[in-house]
Design a protein around this motif. Sequence first.
Motif, PDB file in Angstrom:
ATOM      1  N   ASP A   1       4.053 -46.896   4.979  1.00 17.86           N
ATOM      2  CA  ASP A   1       5.502 -46.974   5.250  1.00 17.86           C
ATOM      3  C   ASP A   1       5.800 -47.451   6.657  1.00 17.86           C
ATOM      4  OD1 ASP A   1       5.443 -44.649   6.912  1.00 17.86           O
ATOM      5  OD2 ASP A   1       7.143 -43.719   5.922  1.00 17.86           O
ATOM      6  N   ASP A   2       4.907 -47.208   7.623  1.00 19.63           N
ATOM      7  CA  ASP A   2       5.147 -47.659   8.994  1.00 19.63           C
ATOM      8  C   ASP A   2       5.313 -49.175   9.051  1.00 19.63           C
ATOM      9  OD1 ASP A   2       4.977 -45.090  10.142  1.00 19.63           O
ATOM     10  OD2 ASP A   2       2.797 -45.237  10.330  1.00 19.63           O
ATOM     11  N   GLU A   3       4.521 -49.869   8.260  1.00 24.98           N
ATOM     12  CA  GLU A   3       4.546 -51.333   8.281  1.00 24.98           C
ATOM     13  C   GLU A   3       5.872 -51.884   7.751  1.00 24.98           C
ATOM     14  OE1 GLU A   3       4.475 -50.485   4.328  1.00 24.98           O
ATOM     15  OE2 GLU A   3       3.024 -49.574   5.723  1.00 24.98           O
ATOM     16  N   SER A   4       6.388 -51.268   6.689  1.00 28.78           N
ATOM     17  CA  SER A   4       7.627 -51.765   6.089  1.00 28.78           C
ATOM     18  C   SER A   4       8.817 -51.499   6.999  1.00 28.78           C
ATOM     19  CB  SER A   4       7.850 -51.117   4.717  1.00 28.78           C
ATOM     20  OG  SER A   4       6.820 -51.474   3.817  1.00 28.78           O
ATOM     21  N   ILE A   5       8.850 -50.329   7.605  1.00 28.04           N
ATOM     22  CA  ILE A   5       9.927 -49.989   8.528  1.00 28.04           C
ATOM     23  C   ILE A   5       9.876 -50.882   9.765  1.00 28.04           C
ATOM     24  CG2 ILE A   5      10.862 -48.196  10.033  1.00 28.04           C
ATOM     25  CD1 ILE A   5       9.711 -46.146   7.999  1.00 28.04           C
ATOM     26  N   GLY A   6       8.692 -51.052  10.318  1.00 28.12           N
ATOM     27  CA  GLY A   6       8.560 -51.765  11.586  1.00 28.12           C
ATOM     28  C   GLY A   6       8.611 -53.271  11.487  1.00 28.12           C
TER      29      GLY A   6
ATOM     30  N   GLY B   1       8.417 -55.133   8.217  1.00 27.81           N
ATOM     31  CA  GLY B   1       8.487 -55.583   6.836  1.00 27.81           C
ATOM     32  C   GLY B   1       9.116 -56.949   6.671  1.00 27.81           C
ATOM     33  N   ALA B   2      10.169 -57.238   7.424  1.00 26.46           N
ATOM     34  CA  ALA B   2      10.846 -58.530   7.296  1.00 26.46           C
ATOM     35  C   ALA B   2       9.964 -59.656   7.821  1.00 26.46           C
ATOM     36  CB  ALA B   2      12.175 -58.503   8.039  1.00 26.46           C
ATOM     37  N   THR B   3       9.295 -59.420   8.937  1.00 27.74           N
ATOM     38  CA  THR B   3       8.382 -60.423   9.480  1.00 27.74           C
ATOM     39  C   THR B   3       7.262 -60.711   8.492  1.00 27.74           C
ATOM     40  OG1 THR B   3       8.840 -59.711  11.765  1.00 27.74           O
ATOM     41  CG2 THR B   3       6.817 -60.961  11.386  1.00 27.74           C
ATOM     42  N   MET B   4       6.693 -59.661   7.919  1.00 28.20           N
ATOM     43  CA  MET B   4       5.612 -59.829   6.955  1.00 28.20           C
ATOM     44  C   MET B   4       6.074 -60.632   5.746  1.00 28.20           C
ATOM     45  SD  MET B   4       4.112 -55.939   7.194  1.00 28.20           S
ATOM     46  CE  MET B   4       2.730 -56.131   6.066  1.00 28.20           C
ATOM     47  N   ALA B   5       7.261 -60.310   5.232  1.00 24.67           N
ATOM     48  CA  ALA B   5       7.788 -61.014   4.061  1.00 24.67           C
ATOM     49  C   ALA B   5       8.049 -62.476   4.376  1.00 24.67           C
ATOM     50  CB  ALA B   5       9.072 -60.333   3.577  1.00 24.67           C
ATOM     51  N   ARG B   6       8.611 -62.734   5.543  1.00 24.38           N
ATOM     52  CA  ARG B   6       8.901 -64.126   5.923  1.00 24.38           C
ATOM     53  C   ARG B   6       7.631 -64.942   6.025  1.00 24.38           C
ATOM     54  NH1 ARG B   6      11.079 -66.143  11.858  1.00 24.38           N
ATOM     55  NH2 ARG B   6      10.898 -68.372  11.464  1.00 24.38           N
TER      56      ARG B   6
ATOM     57  N   GLU C   1       2.124 -46.190  -3.430  1.00 25.82           N
ATOM     58  CA  GLU C   1       3.382 -46.640  -2.839  1.00 25.82           C
ATOM     59  C   GLU C   1       3.159 -47.842  -1.926  1.00 25.82           C
ATOM     60  OE1 GLU C   1       6.133 -42.589  -2.675  1.00 25.82           O
ATOM     61  OE2 GLU C   1       5.018 -43.175  -0.879  1.00 25.82           O
ATOM     62  N   LEU C   2       2.084 -47.810  -1.164  1.00 28.02           N
ATOM     63  CA  LEU C   2       1.778 -48.923  -0.272  1.00 28.02           C
ATOM     64  C   LEU C   2       1.503 -50.199  -1.066  1.00 28.02           C
ATOM     65  CD1 LEU C   2       1.250 -50.048   2.551  1.00 28.02           C
ATOM     66  CD2 LEU C   2      -1.107 -49.218   2.369  1.00 28.02           C
ATOM     67  N   ALA C   3       0.755 -50.078  -2.134  1.00 30.39           N
ATOM     68  CA  ALA C   3       0.468 -51.250  -2.969  1.00 30.39           C
ATOM     69  C   ALA C   3       1.771 -51.836  -3.526  1.00 30.39           C
ATOM     70  CB  ALA C   3      -0.476 -50.874  -4.098  1.00 30.39           C
ATOM     71  N   ASP C   4       2.680 -50.967  -3.953  1.00 28.25           N
ATOM     72  CA  ASP C   4       3.960 -51.440  -4.469  1.00 28.25           C
ATOM     73  C   ASP C   4       4.785 -52.107  -3.374  1.00 28.25           C
ATOM     74  OD1 ASP C   4       3.285 -50.439  -6.949  1.00 28.25           O
ATOM     75  OD2 ASP C   4       4.456 -48.587  -6.727  1.00 28.25           O
ATOM     76  N   ALA C   5       4.751 -51.529  -2.177  1.00 23.61           N
ATOM     77  CA  ALA C   5       5.497 -52.112  -1.059  1.00 23.61           C
ATOM     78  C   ALA C   5       4.955 -53.484  -0.692  1.00 23.61           C
ATOM     79  CB  ALA C   5       5.446 -51.182   0.150  1.00 23.61           C
ATOM     80  N   MET C   6       3.634 -53.623  -0.694  1.00 19.54           N
ATOM     81  CA  MET C   6       3.035 -54.919  -0.360  1.00 19.54           C
ATOM     82  C   MET C   6       3.380 -55.969  -1.416  1.00 19.54           C
ATOM     83  SD  MET C   6       1.700 -54.585   2.561  1.00 19.54           S
ATOM     84  CE  MET C   6       3.145 -53.536   2.782  1.00 19.54           C
ATOM     85  N   ALA C   7       3.484 -55.558  -2.660  1.00 14.58           N
ATOM     86  CA  ALA C   7       3.896 -56.490  -3.712  1.00 14.58           C
ATOM     87  C   ALA C   7       5.315 -56.985  -3.452  1.00 14.58           C
ATOM     88  CB  ALA C   7       3.793 -55.824  -5.077  1.00 14.58           C
ATOM     89  N   GLU C   8       6.183 -56.100  -2.962  1.00 16.40           N
ATOM     90  CA  GLU C   8       7.555 -56.494  -2.649  1.00 16.40           C
ATOM     91  C   GLU C   8       7.594 -57.481  -1.483  1.00 16.40           C
ATOM     92  OE1 GLU C   8      10.068 -55.924  -4.398  1.00 16.40           O
ATOM     93  OE2 GLU C   8       9.671 -54.107  -5.573  1.00 16.40           O
ATOM     94  N   LEU C   9       6.679 -57.311  -0.534  1.00 16.78           N
ATOM     95  CA  LEU C   9       6.651 -58.181   0.646  1.00 16.78           C
ATOM     96  C   LEU C   9       5.862 -59.464   0.407  1.00 16.78           C
ATOM     97  CD1 LEU C   9       6.079 -55.549   3.501  1.00 16.78           C
ATOM     98  CD2 LEU C   9       8.248 -56.537   2.705  1.00 16.78           C
ATOM     99  N   GLY C  10       5.120 -59.515  -0.691  1.00 15.72           N
ATOM    100  CA  GLY C  10       4.302 -60.694  -0.963  1.00 15.72           C
ATOM    101  C   GLY C  10       2.999 -60.721  -0.199  1.00 15.72           C
TER     102      GLY C  10
ATOM    103  N   ALA D   1      13.365 -53.398  -0.281  1.00 19.92           N
ATOM    104  CA  ALA D   1      12.656 -53.042  -1.514  1.00 19.92           C
ATOM    105  C   ALA D   1      11.328 -52.363  -1.183  1.00 19.92           C
ATOM    106  CB  ALA D   1      12.412 -54.290  -2.356  1.00 19.92           C
ATOM    107  N   ALA D   2      10.653 -52.831  -0.141  1.00 17.44           N
ATOM    108  CA  ALA D   2       9.389 -52.216   0.261  1.00 17.44           C
ATOM    109  C   ALA D   2       9.609 -50.789   0.749  1.00 17.44           C
ATOM    110  CB  ALA D   2       8.724 -53.057   1.357  1.00 17.44           C
ATOM    111  N   MET D   3      10.687 -50.575   1.480  1.00 20.39           N
ATOM    112  CA  MET D   3      10.977 -49.222   1.936  1.00 20.39           C
ATOM    113  C   MET D   3      11.310 -48.309   0.757  1.00 20.39           C
ATOM    114  SD  MET D   3      12.823 -49.499   5.668  1.00 20.39           S
ATOM    115  CE  MET D   3      14.229 -50.466   5.175  1.00 20.39           C
ATOM    116  N   ARG D   4      12.017 -48.832  -0.219  1.00 24.89           N
ATOM    117  CA  ARG D   4      12.294 -48.026  -1.408  1.00 24.89           C
ATOM    118  C   ARG D   4      11.004 -47.654  -2.132  1.00 24.89           C
ATOM    119  NH1 ARG D   4      16.365 -52.115  -2.128  1.00 24.89           N
ATOM    120  NH2 ARG D   4      18.422 -51.312  -1.543  1.00 24.89           N
ATOM    121  N   ALA D   5       9.998 -48.519  -2.070  1.00 31.16           N
ATOM    122  CA  ALA D   5       8.723 -48.233  -2.725  1.00 31.16           C
ATOM    123  C   ALA D   5       8.040 -47.017  -2.107  1.00 31.16           C
ATOM    124  CB  ALA D   5       7.802 -49.456  -2.648  1.00 31.16           C
ATOM    125  N   HIS D   6       8.320 -46.747  -0.836  1.00 38.20           N
ATOM    126  CA  HIS D   6       7.760 -45.574  -0.153  1.00 38.20           C
ATOM    127  C   HIS D   6       8.688 -44.374  -0.400  1.00 38.20           C
ATOM    128  CE1 HIS D   6       4.504 -47.640   1.920  1.00 38.20           C
ATOM    129  NE2 HIS D   6       5.341 -48.572   2.325  1.00 38.20           N
ATOM    130  N   ALA D   7       8.898 -44.055  -1.656  1.00 40.19           N
ATOM    131  CA  ALA D   7       9.933 -43.096  -2.043  1.00 40.19           C
ATOM    132  C   ALA D   7       9.683 -41.678  -1.533  1.00 40.19           C
ATOM    133  CB  ALA D   7      10.077 -43.081  -3.560  1.00 40.19           C
TER     134      ALA D   7
END
Length: 307
Positions: A20-25, A27-32, A76-85, A252-258
């Motif tokens: 979850d730290d990665e998505s919060i911090g 996540g947008a950079t990673m997705a881009r 949850e992390l695997a799901d978040a990474m799928a959201e970020l690509g 979406a990645a943050m939501r995955a870390h429910a």
Amino acid sequence: MTVTPSTHDQRLLLVHAHPDDESIGQGATMARYAAQGRGVTLVTCTAGEMGEILVPELEHLAADRTDGLGEHRRGELADAMAELGVTDHRFLGGFGRYRDSGMKWHADGHAIAADETDERAFANADLTEAADHLVAVLREVRPQVLVTYDQFGGYGHPDHIQAHRVAMYASQLAAVPSYRRDLGEAHEVAKIYWGAMSQSRMREGLRRLRAAGDTTTFEGMDPEGPIPMASPDEDLAAVVDAGPEAAEAKMAAMRAHATQITVDGPFFALSNNIGNEIWGVEHYRLAKGTQGPVGPDGLETDLFAGL
């Protein structure tokens, strides 16, 4: 299909403490960057076994009960990474090698070490041993850019601080040709960034929250008072405005870390109303390397700027 990071011309590697730290911090950079075809590798140091559980029906996973939270957060992390690509995500030393150290809150509002820690806690790890695990990854992936926390871990969590130490030390060791040749050919990371929050933007966000009637998010923090977790704007070197699609992927990645993040309440309601103005813009301090071309505000707009 998993893409081998070394096939990308530009490669970013991030070192984070817990899922979850990665998505919060970042996540947008990673997705881009993932969407642009750049290599993105995430190294997570623990499974977050000591995290607070926000889903009542999963409270049995707590460390003092079935102790199953780490395995759940792995999913949850695997799901978040799928959201970020992001297709390349690893646990430092392998899943379960290091355990979440836990934390408690200091009266001044920052995190400090818990009263008791497990012998496997990441904060107790031998620095060289932990760094060697990362050296092997750095030499395999060969990123030009590395992202981690500042020396305070953002807000004092012992695992964040240890992740900073491990990342910074490993980046030095990885560049020494004669060091641990068995871990791969030496590689020097060109630029290292510390994830940061803009103090001015944090103040403005707090003002909006308070104006919207939210007095519990960042409780006790005054928009006009000290904000130790944010960086003065003059210390910032780069800003990535990833755009609305990446911002949505981050949400979406943050939501995955429910178990760790709730999307209910005025904080996320306000965030959704102003979209990527909050979630799609991420700031950085430059810890190693030369600042590349900058925009009108004096900040790089690409972590690979100048490379």
